[in-house]
Scaffold this active site. Structure first.
Site: not given
Length: 232
Positions: A68-70
């Site tokens: 998942l994106d940060r």
């Protein structure tokens, strides 16, 4: 970017754990796997947790299945064995999972419910993806279905079923229809969130267990803030 909330071994939000997998509700600021920033990734935090819990003398195996994106929150599944990792990799590669996200936006989309199909081209220099209505060189087809599930005073909440798993797909596709996600400066929102995150949450994952072959459904609560709390 400064992130206020980052997971430690003590505050891991574990949704499920068995001999083969561990499922985490990722917090804002966590990077799933190590990158050029040098910040401690979530995978290392989980290894520390497992090492302590099971009193393991040597290295702990943990396989990263997806990311998942940060600035995004929500469900991430990891493999605790090599067998589980190889089988989960195939499951995700063959799109045999169901992934549902929640996104908070300010602008109303063209329709209450719709399927979006774009062609995403990644720019590795600035770590973004741009959505095109037609195929362009080096682009990949991206598809999702959204529907409005709640209308707030100043925002709308979308539930999104992801059909493909492209780089920054939801963020880029929502920007393309004029509906950037709250806090997402990189994709057109006017201001950032105070914790450095964005209002995009991996809400639900349905996946076949890599060993028992049971169909598992995981649901993760979003972070506690005024907007998310009004939805829950």
């Amino acid at each position: 970017m400064f992130y206020k909330v980052i997971s430690t071994r003590e505050n891991l939000q574990i949704l499920h754990e068995d001999n083969h997998i561990i499922v985490i509700n990722k917090r804002v600021g966590d990077i799933v796997q190590g990158d050029k920033t040098g910040d401690k990734p979530l995978s290392d935090v989980i290894k520390e947790y497992l090492k302590l819990k099971y009193n393991k003398p040597g290295d702990v195996f943990l396989g990263v299945v997806h990311r998942l994106d940060r600035p995004t929150t929500g469900i991430v599944i990891f493999a605790k064995t090599s067998k589980a990792l190889s089988r989960l990799n195939e499951t995700f590669k063959n799109r045999e999972t169901q992934k549902t996200y929640w996104a908070v936006i300010k602008n109303s989309p063209p329709k209450e419910k719709d399927t979006l199909v774009h062609f995403l081209k990644r720019n590795s220099k600035n770590n973004t993806s741009k959505a095109y209505s037609k195929e362009v060189p080096e682009s990949k087809k991206a598809s999702l279905t959204y529907q409005i599930i709640k209308k707030l005073d100043h925002y709308l909440v979308l539930e999104i079923d992801l059909h493909t798993g492209r780089h920054h797909q939801i963020r880029a596709q929502l920007q393309a229809i004029g509906c950037p996600i709250k806090g997402d400066l990189k994709y057109g929102f006017e201001r950032s969130n105070s914790d450095g995150g964005i209002h995009l949450h991996a809400r639900k994952l349905i996946v076949l267990h890599p060993v028992t072959k049971q169909i598992l459904t995981f649901i993760a609560e979003p972070p506690s803030d005024t907007i998310w709390n009004s939805i829950i």
